[in-house]
Write a protein that holds these residues in place. Structure first.
Motif, PDB file in Angstrom:
ATOM      1  N   GLN A  24       0.834  -1.204   0.000  1.00 49.34           N
ATOM      2  CA  GLN A  24       0.000   0.000   0.000  1.00 49.34           C
ATOM      3  C   GLN A  24       0.866   1.251   0.000  1.00 49.34           C
ATOM      4  N   GLU A  37       0.761   4.099  -2.976  1.00 49.47           N
ATOM      5  CA  GLU A  37       0.452   5.496  -2.678  1.00 49.47           C
ATOM      6  C   GLU A  37       1.593   6.426  -3.060  1.00 49.47           C
ATOM      7  N   ALA A  69      -7.203  -0.831  -0.575  1.00 50.21           N
ATOM      8  CA  ALA A  69      -6.950  -0.007   0.613  1.00 50.21           C
ATOM      9  C   ALA A  69      -6.410   1.367   0.227  1.00 50.21           C
ATOM     10  N   ARG A 108      -9.277   3.561  -0.987  1.00 48.04           N
ATOM     11  CA  ARG A 108     -10.098   4.062   0.111  1.00 48.04           C
ATOM     12  C   ARG A 108      -9.374   5.165   0.884  1.00 48.04           C
ATOM     13  N   SER A 109      -8.060   4.993   1.053  1.00 49.66           N
ATOM     14  CA  SER A 109      -7.271   6.007   1.756  1.00 49.66           C
ATOM     15  C   SER A 109      -7.261   7.324   0.988  1.00 49.66           C
ATOM     16  N   GLN A 136     -10.659   9.197   1.079  1.00 49.75           N
ATOM     17  CA  GLN A 136     -10.920   9.906   2.326  1.00 49.75           C
ATOM     18  C   GLN A 136     -10.303  11.299   2.328  1.00 49.75           C
ATOM     19  N   GLN A 137      -9.300  11.482   1.476  1.00 51.51           N
ATOM     20  CA  GLN A 137      -8.626  12.780   1.423  1.00 51.51           C
ATOM     21  C   GLN A 137      -9.287  13.741   0.438  1.00 51.51           C
TER      22      GLN A 137
END
Length: 246
Positions: free
Chosen positions: A16, A20, A76, A79-80, A83-84
Protein backbone atom coordinates in the motif's frame (compact mmCIF):
# COMPACT_ATOMS: atom_id res chain seq x y z
CA UNK A 1 13.71 -8.03 7.52
CA UNK A 2 13.07 -10.95 5.14
CA UNK A 3 10.94 -12.80 7.72
CA UNK A 4 8.95 -9.63 8.39
CA UNK A 5 8.22 -8.75 4.77
CA UNK A 6 7.17 -12.35 4.00
CA UNK A 7 4.39 -11.92 6.58
CA UNK A 8 1.23 -11.19 4.63
CA UNK A 9 0.12 -8.31 6.87
CA UNK A 10 3.52 -6.60 6.71
CA UNK A 11 3.78 -7.24 2.97
CA UNK A 12 0.33 -5.80 2.32
CA UNK A 13 1.21 -2.66 4.28
CA UNK A 14 4.41 -2.23 2.28
CA UNK A 15 2.47 -2.72 -0.95
CA UNK A 16 0.00 0.00 0.00
CA UNK A 17 2.86 2.38 0.79
CA UNK A 18 4.41 1.63 -2.60
CA UNK A 19 1.13 2.22 -4.46
CA UNK A 20 0.45 5.50 -2.68
CA UNK A 21 3.99 6.74 -3.35
CA UNK A 22 4.61 5.53 -6.90
CA UNK A 23 1.14 4.99 -8.38
CA UNK A 24 -0.91 7.92 -7.03
CA UNK A 25 -1.88 9.07 -10.54
CA UNK A 26 -3.09 5.58 -11.45
CA UNK A 27 -5.14 5.32 -8.27
CA UNK A 28 -6.76 8.68 -9.01
CA UNK A 29 -7.62 7.45 -12.51
CA UNK A 30 -9.37 4.46 -10.94
CA UNK A 31 -11.32 6.59 -8.50
CA UNK A 32 -12.49 9.23 -10.98
CA UNK A 33 -13.34 6.89 -13.87
CA UNK A 34 -17.13 6.90 -14.09
CA UNK A 35 -17.49 4.62 -17.14
CA UNK A 36 -15.62 1.60 -15.68
CA UNK A 37 -13.09 1.84 -18.50
CA UNK A 38 -10.13 1.89 -16.09
CA UNK A 39 -10.16 -1.32 -14.05
CA UNK A 40 -6.46 -2.07 -13.65
CA UNK A 41 -3.44 -0.44 -12.04
CA UNK A 42 -0.06 -0.98 -13.70
CA UNK A 43 3.03 -1.19 -11.53
CA UNK A 44 6.59 -1.01 -12.85
CA UNK A 45 8.78 -3.82 -11.50
CA UNK A 46 11.84 -1.57 -11.66
CA UNK A 47 10.13 0.93 -9.35
CA UNK A 48 9.15 -1.87 -6.97
CA UNK A 49 12.75 -3.10 -6.90
CA UNK A 50 13.84 0.44 -6.07
CA UNK A 51 11.23 0.77 -3.32
CA UNK A 52 11.74 -2.63 -1.65
CA UNK A 53 14.00 -5.25 -3.23
CA UNK A 54 12.81 -8.07 -0.94
CA UNK A 55 9.16 -7.42 -1.69
CA UNK A 56 9.87 -7.42 -5.44
CA UNK A 57 11.72 -10.74 -5.20
CA UNK A 58 8.86 -12.31 -3.24
CA UNK A 59 6.44 -11.19 -5.94
CA UNK A 60 8.64 -12.74 -8.64
CA UNK A 61 9.07 -15.99 -6.72
CA UNK A 62 5.50 -16.42 -5.44
CA UNK A 63 3.16 -14.40 -7.69
CA UNK A 64 0.11 -16.54 -6.92
CA UNK A 65 0.43 -15.57 -3.25
CA UNK A 66 1.50 -11.93 -3.49
CA UNK A 67 -0.46 -10.65 -6.52
CA UNK A 68 -3.80 -11.09 -4.67
CA UNK A 69 -2.26 -9.14 -1.77
CA UNK A 70 -1.43 -6.34 -4.20
CA UNK A 71 -5.09 -6.26 -5.26
CA UNK A 72 -6.12 -5.90 -1.60
CA UNK A 73 -3.49 -3.18 -1.11
CA UNK A 74 -4.85 -1.38 -4.19
CA UNK A 75 -8.32 -1.40 -2.65
CA UNK A 76 -6.95 -0.01 0.61
CA UNK A 77 -4.99 2.68 -1.24
CA UNK A 78 -8.14 3.74 -3.11
CA UNK A 79 -10.10 4.06 0.11
CA UNK A 80 -7.27 6.01 1.76
CA UNK A 81 -7.04 8.46 -1.14
CA UNK A 82 -10.80 8.85 -1.33
CA UNK A 83 -10.92 9.91 2.33
CA UNK A 84 -8.63 12.78 1.42
CA UNK A 85 -10.98 14.09 -1.27
CA UNK A 86 -14.11 16.17 -0.82
CA UNK A 87 -15.93 15.27 -4.06
CA UNK A 88 -19.20 13.35 -4.12
CA UNK A 89 -19.44 9.57 -4.35
CA UNK A 90 -21.00 9.83 -7.81
CA UNK A 91 -17.73 11.24 -9.14
CA UNK A 92 -15.19 9.43 -6.96
CA UNK A 93 -15.89 5.71 -6.52
CA UNK A 94 -13.72 2.88 -5.23
CA UNK A 95 -13.27 0.10 -7.80
CA UNK A 96 -13.65 -3.09 -5.78
CA UNK A 97 -12.54 -5.33 -8.66
CA UNK A 98 -9.48 -3.34 -9.73
CA UNK A 99 -6.55 -5.56 -10.67
CA UNK A 100 -2.86 -4.80 -10.21
CA UNK A 101 -0.85 -5.69 -13.32
CA UNK A 102 2.93 -5.99 -13.34
CA UNK A 103 4.92 -4.47 -16.21
CA UNK A 104 8.58 -4.05 -17.20
CA UNK A 105 10.17 -7.12 -15.66
CA UNK A 106 13.97 -6.90 -15.37
CA UNK A 107 15.77 -7.65 -18.63
CA UNK A 108 17.03 -11.08 -17.62
CA UNK A 109 16.66 -14.30 -19.66
CA UNK A 110 15.00 -16.08 -16.73
CA UNK A 111 12.24 -13.45 -16.63
CA UNK A 112 11.87 -12.24 -20.22
CA UNK A 113 11.49 -15.08 -22.70
CA UNK A 114 11.37 -15.43 -26.45
CA UNK A 115 10.83 -19.21 -26.14
CA UNK A 116 7.69 -20.82 -24.77
CA UNK A 117 8.24 -21.74 -21.07
CA UNK A 118 8.26 -25.36 -19.93
CA UNK A 119 6.89 -27.30 -16.97
CA UNK A 120 9.77 -26.11 -14.78
CA UNK A 121 8.37 -22.57 -15.03
CA UNK A 122 4.91 -23.36 -13.62
CA UNK A 123 3.91 -20.80 -11.00
CA UNK A 124 6.56 -18.23 -11.93
CA UNK A 125 6.05 -14.65 -13.10
CA UNK A 126 7.39 -14.31 -16.65
CA UNK A 127 7.17 -12.11 -19.74
CA UNK A 128 6.80 -13.86 -23.10
CA UNK A 129 7.17 -12.14 -26.46
CA UNK A 130 5.41 -13.66 -29.45
CA UNK A 131 2.91 -13.26 -32.26
CA UNK A 132 -0.82 -13.77 -31.82
CA UNK A 133 -1.95 -16.50 -34.22
CA UNK A 134 -5.47 -17.08 -32.89
CA UNK A 135 -8.04 -15.27 -30.78
CA UNK A 136 -11.05 -16.91 -29.21
CA UNK A 137 -14.49 -15.61 -28.36
CA UNK A 138 -15.03 -13.55 -25.24
CA UNK A 139 -16.72 -15.77 -22.65
CA UNK A 140 -17.89 -15.47 -19.06
CA UNK A 141 -16.05 -17.17 -16.22
CA UNK A 142 -17.11 -17.70 -12.62
CA UNK A 143 -14.12 -16.69 -10.48
CA UNK A 144 -15.38 -17.94 -7.11
CA UNK A 145 -18.42 -19.13 -5.23
CA UNK A 146 -19.46 -17.96 -1.77
CA UNK A 147 -20.92 -20.32 0.85
CA UNK A 148 -22.53 -19.77 4.25
CA UNK A 149 -21.89 -22.25 7.06
CA UNK A 150 -25.11 -23.42 8.74
CA UNK A 151 -23.30 -24.09 12.03
CA UNK A 152 -21.10 -21.06 12.73
CA UNK A 153 -23.00 -18.73 10.32
CA UNK A 154 -19.69 -17.68 8.79
CA UNK A 155 -19.17 -16.93 5.12
CA UNK A 156 -16.30 -18.19 2.99
CA UNK A 157 -15.45 -18.37 -0.70
CA UNK A 158 -13.99 -21.08 -2.92
CA UNK A 159 -11.92 -19.89 -5.87
CA UNK A 160 -12.00 -21.39 -9.34
CA UNK A 161 -8.99 -23.49 -10.34
CA UNK A 162 -7.64 -22.04 -13.59
CA UNK A 163 -5.52 -25.13 -14.24
CA UNK A 164 -8.71 -27.24 -14.14
CA UNK A 165 -10.54 -25.11 -16.70
CA UNK A 166 -12.04 -22.83 -14.03
CA UNK A 167 -13.61 -25.69 -12.12
CA UNK A 168 -14.83 -24.73 -8.64
CA UNK A 169 -14.45 -27.71 -6.29
CA UNK A 170 -17.18 -28.35 -3.75
CA UNK A 171 -15.83 -27.67 -0.23
CA UNK A 172 -15.62 -30.64 2.12
CA UNK A 173 -15.59 -28.62 5.37
CA UNK A 174 -16.16 -25.09 6.67
CA UNK A 175 -13.36 -22.75 5.59
CA UNK A 176 -14.28 -19.70 7.67
CA UNK A 177 -11.00 -18.14 8.88
CA UNK A 178 -10.46 -17.65 12.58
CA UNK A 179 -8.99 -19.22 15.72
CA UNK A 180 -11.97 -21.55 16.19
CA UNK A 181 -12.57 -24.00 13.36
CA UNK A 182 -16.03 -25.52 13.43
CA UNK A 183 -15.17 -28.14 10.76
CA UNK A 184 -18.81 -28.30 9.77
CA UNK A 185 -19.74 -30.09 6.56
CA UNK A 186 -23.13 -28.38 6.26
CA UNK A 187 -23.12 -25.19 4.20
CA UNK A 188 -25.25 -23.58 1.53
CA UNK A 189 -24.62 -20.97 -1.19
CA UNK A 190 -24.89 -17.35 -0.08
CA UNK A 191 -28.42 -15.93 0.04
CA UNK A 192 -28.25 -13.55 -2.92
CA UNK A 193 -27.05 -14.47 -6.39
CA UNK A 194 -24.84 -11.38 -6.41
CA UNK A 195 -23.06 -12.50 -3.24
CA UNK A 196 -22.89 -16.18 -4.07
CA UNK A 197 -20.86 -15.89 -7.26
CA UNK A 198 -18.78 -13.41 -9.22
CA UNK A 199 -18.28 -13.65 -12.99
CA UNK A 200 -15.79 -11.90 -15.25
CA UNK A 201 -15.08 -11.84 -18.97
CA UNK A 202 -12.23 -13.94 -20.30
CA UNK A 203 -10.72 -14.79 -23.65
CA UNK A 204 -8.21 -17.36 -24.83
CA UNK A 205 -5.56 -16.40 -27.37
CA UNK A 206 -2.69 -18.40 -28.80
CA UNK A 207 0.72 -16.82 -29.23
CA UNK A 208 3.60 -18.31 -31.20
CA UNK A 209 7.33 -17.80 -30.90
CA UNK A 210 8.61 -15.20 -33.33
CA UNK A 211 10.46 -16.91 -36.18
CA UNK A 212 12.97 -14.07 -36.51
CA UNK A 213 14.25 -14.72 -32.99
CA UNK A 214 14.77 -18.46 -33.45
CA UNK A 215 17.82 -20.27 -34.76
CA UNK A 216 17.67 -21.59 -38.30
CA UNK A 217 15.65 -24.78 -38.60
CA UNK A 218 13.85 -24.40 -35.25
CA UNK A 219 10.12 -25.04 -35.37
CA UNK A 220 8.21 -22.27 -33.50
CA UNK A 221 6.09 -23.41 -30.60
CA UNK A 222 2.84 -21.91 -29.36
CA UNK A 223 1.02 -21.50 -26.07
CA UNK A 224 -2.53 -20.60 -25.05
CA UNK A 225 -2.85 -17.45 -22.92
CA UNK A 226 -5.96 -16.58 -20.89
CA UNK A 227 -6.89 -12.90 -20.81
CA UNK A 228 -9.28 -11.69 -18.12
CA UNK A 229 -11.39 -8.64 -17.36
CA UNK A 230 -10.22 -5.48 -19.15
CA UNK A 231 -7.58 -7.36 -21.17
CA UNK A 232 -10.11 -9.12 -23.39
CA UNK A 233 -10.27 -7.95 -27.01
CA UNK A 234 -6.97 -6.08 -26.64
CA UNK A 235 -5.11 -8.26 -29.16
CA UNK A 236 -5.90 -9.57 -32.62
CA UNK A 237 -4.27 -12.13 -34.92
CA UNK A 238 -0.96 -10.95 -36.30
CA UNK A 239 -0.12 -8.63 -33.39
CA UNK A 240 3.33 -8.84 -31.82
CA UNK A 241 2.76 -8.84 -28.09
CA UNK A 242 4.60 -9.20 -24.79
CA UNK A 243 2.52 -11.00 -22.17
CA UNK A 244 3.39 -10.85 -18.47
CA UNK A 245 1.72 -13.37 -16.24
CA UNK A 246 1.94 -16.55 -14.20
Amino acid sequence: MSDQISNTTVAQGAMQMFLEEYCAAGIQALLFDTDDEVMSLHIDMHELLEFNHELAMLLLESPSKFLPLFNIACLAAQRSLKQQTTVSDSICTVKEDAQVRVTHLPNHPTLQRTRIPGSEDVGRLLSISGTVIRTGLVKMMETHRVYSCTKCRGVFSVNAEVEQYNYIPKPVRCLVPGPDFCNSTAFVPADSAEDSQRCVDYQEIKIQEQVGRLTLGTIPRAIVVVLERDLVDKAKSGDSVTVTGV
